[in-house]
Design a protein around this motif. Structure first.
Motif, PDB file in Angstrom:
ATOM      1  N   GLY A 171      23.401  26.913 -27.397  1.00 53.63           N
ATOM      2  CA  GLY A 171      22.060  27.915 -27.599  1.00 53.63           C
ATOM      3  C   GLY A 171      20.807  27.203 -27.222  1.00 53.63           C
ATOM      4  N   GLY A 172      20.963  26.090 -26.235  1.00 55.42           N
ATOM      5  CA  GLY A 172      19.672  25.609 -25.784  1.00 55.42           C
ATOM      6  C   GLY A 172      19.428  24.419 -26.748  1.00 55.42           C
ATOM      7  N   ILE A 173      20.149  24.111 -27.747  1.00 53.66           N
ATOM      8  CA  ILE A 173      19.800  23.073 -28.781  1.00 53.66           C
ATOM      9  C   ILE A 173      20.799  22.180 -28.944  1.00 53.66           C
ATOM     10  CG2 ILE A 173      19.126  23.057 -31.317  1.00 53.66           C
ATOM     11  CD1 ILE A 173      17.074  24.635 -29.605  1.00 53.66           C
ATOM     12  N   THR A 174      20.396  21.059 -29.187  1.00 58.03           N
ATOM     13  CA  THR A 174      21.311  19.731 -29.577  1.00 58.03           C
ATOM     14  C   THR A 174      21.780  19.963 -31.002  1.00 58.03           C
ATOM     15  OG1 THR A 174      19.945  18.235 -28.072  1.00 58.03           O
ATOM     16  CG2 THR A 174      21.483  17.234 -29.768  1.00 58.03           C
ATOM     17  N   ARG A 175      23.036  19.976 -30.922  1.00 60.74           N
ATOM     18  CA  ARG A 175      23.705  20.054 -32.265  1.00 60.74           C
ATOM     19  C   ARG A 175      24.743  18.652 -32.570  1.00 60.74           C
ATOM     20  NH1 ARG A 175      23.657  25.739 -33.459  1.00 60.74           N
ATOM     21  NH2 ARG A 175      22.623  26.544 -32.083  1.00 60.74           N
ATOM     22  N   ALA A 176      25.021  18.613 -33.381  1.00 55.37           N
ATOM     23  CA  ALA A 176      25.990  17.568 -34.215  1.00 55.37           C
ATOM     24  C   ALA A 176      27.579  18.041 -33.843  1.00 55.37           C
ATOM     25  CB  ALA A 176      26.079  17.262 -35.663  1.00 55.37           C
ATOM     26  N   ARG A 177      28.322  17.210 -33.193  1.00 51.66           N
ATOM     27  CA  ARG A 177      29.629  17.843 -32.957  1.00 51.66           C
ATOM     28  C   ARG A 177      30.866  16.902 -33.199  1.00 51.66           C
ATOM     29  NH1 ARG A 177      33.139  16.676 -28.411  1.00 51.66           N
ATOM     30  NH2 ARG A 177      31.598  15.581 -27.706  1.00 51.66           N
ATOM     31  N   GLN A 235      22.522  24.145 -37.267  1.00 44.89           N
ATOM     32  CA  GLN A 235      21.416  23.742 -36.982  1.00 44.89           C
ATOM     33  C   GLN A 235      21.006  22.797 -35.764  1.00 44.89           C
ATOM     34  OE1 GLN A 235      23.311  22.248 -39.425  1.00 44.89           O
ATOM     35  NE2 GLN A 235      21.698  21.261 -40.856  1.00 44.89           N
ATOM     36  N   ARG A 236      19.777  22.857 -35.325  1.00 45.43           N
ATOM     37  CA  ARG A 236      19.335  21.650 -34.890  1.00 45.43           C
ATOM     38  C   ARG A 236      19.461  20.242 -35.590  1.00 45.43           C
ATOM     39  NH1 ARG A 236      15.229  21.132 -30.758  1.00 45.43           N
ATOM     40  NH2 ARG A 236      14.584  23.049 -31.040  1.00 45.43           N
ATOM     41  N   VAL A 237      19.859  19.330 -34.845  1.00 43.84           N
ATOM     42  CA  VAL A 237      20.394  18.041 -35.406  1.00 43.84           C
ATOM     43  C   VAL A 237      19.539  16.805 -34.780  1.00 43.84           C
ATOM     44  CG1 VAL A 237      21.780  16.357 -36.086  1.00 43.84           C
ATOM     45  CG2 VAL A 237      22.339  18.569 -36.606  1.00 43.84           C
ATOM     46  N   ASP A 238      18.882  16.083 -35.358  1.00 46.90           N
ATOM     47  CA  ASP A 238      18.342  14.755 -35.010  1.00 46.90           C
ATOM     48  C   ASP A 238      19.222  13.697 -35.089  1.00 46.90           C
ATOM     49  OD1 ASP A 238      15.972  15.731 -33.960  1.00 46.90           O
ATOM     50  OD2 ASP A 238      15.164  15.949 -35.994  1.00 46.90           O
ATOM     51  N   PHE A 239      19.430  12.582 -34.631  1.00 44.36           N
ATOM     52  CA  PHE A 239      20.173  11.452 -34.665  1.00 44.36           C
ATOM     53  C   PHE A 239      19.313  10.300 -35.016  1.00 44.36           C
ATOM     54  CE2 PHE A 239      22.280  14.584 -32.089  1.00 44.36           C
ATOM     55  CZ  PHE A 239      23.756  14.437 -32.501  1.00 44.36           C
ATOM     56  N   ALA A 260      24.386  17.250 -41.237  1.00 43.21           N
ATOM     57  CA  ALA A 260      24.459  18.646 -40.752  1.00 43.21           C
ATOM     58  C   ALA A 260      25.358  19.349 -41.744  1.00 43.21           C
ATOM     59  CB  ALA A 260      24.902  18.524 -39.226  1.00 43.21           C
ATOM     60  N   THR A 261      25.265  20.795 -41.545  1.00 41.19           N
ATOM     61  CA  THR A 261      26.088  21.609 -41.995  1.00 41.19           C
ATOM     62  C   THR A 261      26.796  22.305 -40.783  1.00 41.19           C
ATOM     63  OG1 THR A 261      24.818  22.663 -43.792  1.00 41.19           O
ATOM     64  CG2 THR A 261      26.515  24.016 -43.056  1.00 41.19           C
ATOM     65  N   PHE A 262      28.078  21.992 -40.748  1.00 42.06           N
ATOM     66  CA  PHE A 262      29.076  22.463 -39.561  1.00 42.06           C
ATOM     67  C   PHE A 262      29.863  23.720 -39.612  1.00 42.06           C
ATOM     68  CE2 PHE A 262      28.805  17.586 -39.320  1.00 42.06           C
ATOM     69  CZ  PHE A 262      28.783  17.550 -38.122  1.00 42.06           C
ATOM     70  N   TYR A 263      29.981  24.399 -38.754  1.00 43.48           N
ATOM     71  CA  TYR A 263      30.777  25.575 -38.613  1.00 43.48           C
ATOM     72  C   TYR A 263      32.005  25.032 -38.136  1.00 43.48           C
ATOM     73  CZ  TYR A 263      33.155  29.963 -37.024  1.00 43.48           C
ATOM     74  OH  TYR A 263      34.380  30.637 -36.798  1.00 43.48           O
ATOM     75  N   ARG A 264      33.142  25.303 -38.804  1.00 40.44           N
ATOM     76  CA  ARG A 264      34.510  24.871 -38.282  1.00 40.44           C
ATOM     77  C   ARG A 264      35.668  25.968 -38.245  1.00 40.44           C
ATOM     78  NH1 ARG A 264      36.585  21.253 -42.760  1.00 40.44           N
ATOM     79  NH2 ARG A 264      38.291  21.157 -41.349  1.00 40.44           N
ATOM     80  N   TYR A 265      36.156  26.053 -37.164  1.00 42.16           N
ATOM     81  CA  TYR A 265      37.058  27.342 -37.062  1.00 42.16           C
ATOM     82  C   TYR A 265      38.438  26.763 -36.486  1.00 42.16           C
ATOM     83  CZ  TYR A 265      39.294  31.311 -34.788  1.00 42.16           C
ATOM     84  OH  TYR A 265      40.184  32.156 -34.360  1.00 42.16           O
TER      85      TYR A 265
END
Length: 396
Positions: free
Chosen positions: A35-41, A214-218, A252-257
């Motif tokens: 979505g154009g935003i840096t996420r934790a993965r 959400q957007r995540v900063d490292f 972060a809050t993760f979505y897992r599937y």
């Protein structure tokens, strides 16, 4: 749309405290742009491994596989367990001969020495470094090793193991054993053998990379380590750190599937009871495990805020689109609402409404999930899921 399939899927929202669950080659937490935003993965394989290891607590080890390059060593141990008085060198040679038959495809141009090779390991490794290893990690079931060991016992008892193993009937039997896997974790996660595609097993489970909603900063944790002896004596007039460094982390809050194609799983396992056990064990293990990257430094042993389990008869549906726009504000509450809205809208638009839905949740922030199903403990969900899968596997 076809309505004769059975797919179990799991959606999870899980909040992780400061942690480094899954590192890249530089040691930094993995990330992705969505979505154009840096996420934790967190990569799918990073969560599949603890899931698979959890099976050892949930399933009889004899129903599981062994993933290793030390295939000769493992088979040799099975042989010696059956024939304790056998010369270890003879049993190892028989094990090697049997495995070469099992692993070498009809069209393979590789030499035997390219399929099973002498390892380059330290003499101080504590392992049996004299036995050949496969050139890749091989995932074989415990039952397969048992059956191959029985062939080895018969070969040794024949007095001429080489001739016994080279007979066409025995070679066909060895190939059949290698191809007909009944290990639960092999059926779920699959097996790929480039040298012999007949040994391949299509994975019944699919696991998505987890991404933050959400957007995540490292961030970076600067740390020091003090030399206890130097600190106590302070002879040099310097009680400072003996080592310094830094570790990157995020929270972060993760979505897992993930999902399990129950029909494919049944085709591989060939047993309805084992299939039910595999599905419930997967959902249980995937829900309750975390990757152990830097876990001693961060102790990130959380459990999910929300678990939604669906049993579908149409197709698997990943709901990551709920978070294409990053969640802000009350993260878990707003993420739950977005997830619920996404599922309801997709099911209404595409006719994918699950035949069963179960919800496990914690706290007031996940209350919106009650729109999908009543809240239940995970133990009850697993029992009801097993019963529902078993009922759908009844063949007329």
């Amino acid at each position: 749309m076809a309505t004769n399939r059975t797919i179990a899927e799991i959606h999870i929202l899980q909040t992780m405290p400061p942690s480094n669950l899954n590192r890249d080659d530089t040691g930094s937490p993995k990330k992705a742009v969505y979505g154009g935003i840096t996420r934790a993965r967190v990569s799918s394989q990073a969560w599949k491994r603890p899931t698979r290891l959890k099976f050892r607590e949930l399933v009889d080890p004899n129903q599981l596989g062994i993933r290793t390059k030390r295939v000769v060593e493992v088979l040799n141990k099975h042989i010696i367990d059956r024939m304790p008085d056998t010369d270890p060198q003879l049993s190892a040679e028989v094990a090697k001969s049997i495995l070469l038959v099992a692993l070498k495809g009809k069209k393979s141009k590789k030499k035997d020495s390219e399929i099973l090779v002498k390892p380059r390991t330290s003499k101080d490794s504590g392992q049996n470094d004299d036995l050949e290893q496969s050139t890749y990690l091989l995932f074989l079931g415990s039952h397969q090793y048992d059956e191959l060991a029985e062939i080895a016992v018969n070969a040794i008892a024949s007095g001429d193991p080489t001739a016994f193993i080279k007979s066409s009937d025995v070679k066909k039997h060895i190939k059949a054993i290698a191809q007909n896997d009944r290990a639960i974790d092999v059926a779920l996660f699959g097996r790929m053998v480039a040298d012999d595609t007949d040994l391949n097993v299509d994975a019944a489970a699919q696991v998505a990379h987890a991404i933050s909603v959400q957007r995540v900063d490292f961030d970076s944790d600067y740390f020091t380590a003090v030399d206890d002896v130097k600190q106590d004596s302070d002879e040099e007039g310097d009680a400072g750190a003996a080592m310094i460094g830094d570790v990157e982390f995020n929270s972060a809050t993760f979505y897992r599937y993930a999902n399990v194609d129950v029909d494919r799983l049944l085709d591989t396992l060939g047993d309805a009871n084992a299939t039910v056990q595999a599905v419930t064990a997967f959902i249980d293990a995937f829900s309750t495990t975390v990757p152990n990257g830097k876990i001693n430094s961060f102790a990130h042993n959380t459990l999910p805020d929300l678990v939604v389990v669906n049993l579908r008869d149409t197709q698997a549906v990943n709901l990551a689109g709920a978070f294409e726009r990053p969640i802000a504000g009350d993260i878990v509450a707003n993420a739950t609402k977005a997830l619920v809205e996404r599922e309801q809208e997709i099911d209404a638009s595409y006719g994918t409404t699950p035949v069963h839905t179960w919800v496990v949740r914690v706290g007031k922030d996940t209350k919106a999930a009650d729109q999908l199903a009543a809240r239940q403990p995970l133990r009850d969900v697993l029992t009801e899921l097993g019963d529902a899968v078993a009922a759908r596997l009844v063949r007329e």
